[in-house]
Design a protein around this motif. Structure first.
Motif: not given
Length: 273
Positions: A83-84, A207-210, A214-218, A224-227
């Motif tokens: 998703v990124v 939504t749930n993947h984000h 720990n990603l911002e919605a959409d 920095d806090k992404a898992h």
């Protein structure tokens, strides 16, 4: 060989002789599960320059070329790259070769039976796993020590290994509140027996993947806090002979430089010593 692990203060021996595979076998050109109407996984002998990779057709050996969509043709494992924009290849994630995995059986419910939410809004015909269902079947103390969580939905029909998901046969998914609870835990690997953490047609929000990563919605950008070390494995099949409880998980993923790859999760029963 004996492998011993400690879990919640007790010692267990891994039953290496009786692994339980959670992977749905890929029957190329045959019956197989399918998501989003993707082409089926197919195979054909390599041919060219007088060579044919099929011994039945006079070739010296069998050499197949295959075509498949990992996300849609069977058991697969995803990285955050799903998703990124940034490349976080699934084959480069250095997870523990063995993890403590909790298997939990859950019963999805029709959306009209929950007060939970989703983005976009739940439809009356949606089937969901909500926070109440999670907390009724998974103890917080178990979730606190689990490194992986395996979800088996009930009833556990064998058609999961060949179902074609469609408008008429849409799979269940998590509510926002359910995913927030899981995302707040320490689990690194989430394995489910349906094709996506999210609704099949969700207007592209995922939504749930984000939430899980720990990603911002959409957003398609890392923060920095992404898992980065978390994985999602979808379309597993948990056989009935695997009771709920703890196992050792060996999540086998090839060294593909992709956001997802076909995978073979193995569970090893734990024998108390």
């Amino acid at each position: 060989m004996k492998l011993i692990t400690k879990l919640s203060g007790s010692s267990y021996q891994l039953d290496l002789e009786n692994p339980i595979s959670l992977a749905i076998p890929v029957k190329f050109n045959g019956e197989q599960p399918n998501h989003f109407g993707a082409p089926i996984a197919s195979r054909a002998p390599l041919a060219g320059g007088g060579f044919i990779g099929n011994t039945k057709q006079g070739g010296s050996c069998n050499v197949d070329q295959i075509s498949m969509v990992p996300h849609c043709n069977g058991t697969h494992t995803e990285s955050i790259h799903h998703v990124v924009n940034e490349s976080v290849n699934i084959g480069a994630i250095h997870s523990n070769s063995l993890s403590h995995a909790l298997v939990a059986s859950l019963s999805p419910k029709v959306a009209t039976e929950t007060n939970n939410s989703y983005v976009p809004a739940l439809g009356e015909h949606d089937w969901v796993i909500d926070l109440q269902e999670l907390q009724s079947n998974i103890q917080q103390a178990d979730l606190d020590v689990a490194e992986a969580l395996v979800i088996r939905t009930l009833p556990n029909h064998a058609h999961k290994i060949s179902v074609i998901y469609s408008d008429e046969a849409q799979p269940p998914f998590f509510t926002v509140e359910a995913m927030q609870w899981l995302a707040a835990s320490s689990i690194k690997h989430l394995l489910v027996d349906f094709p996506s953490l999210d609704k099949m047609y969700d207007e592209g929000h995922l939504t749930n993947h984000h939430l899980y990563w720990n990603l911002e919605a959409d957003s398609h950008e890392l923060n920095d806090k992404a898992h980065l070390d978390r994985t999602v494995t979808e379309m597993v099949f948990v056989p009935d002979n695997a009771d709920d409880g703890f196992y050792a998980l060996n999540l086998q993923v090839p060294a593909f430089e992709l956001d997802a790859a076909p995978s073979r999760p193995l569970l090893y029963p734990l024998l108390k010593v």
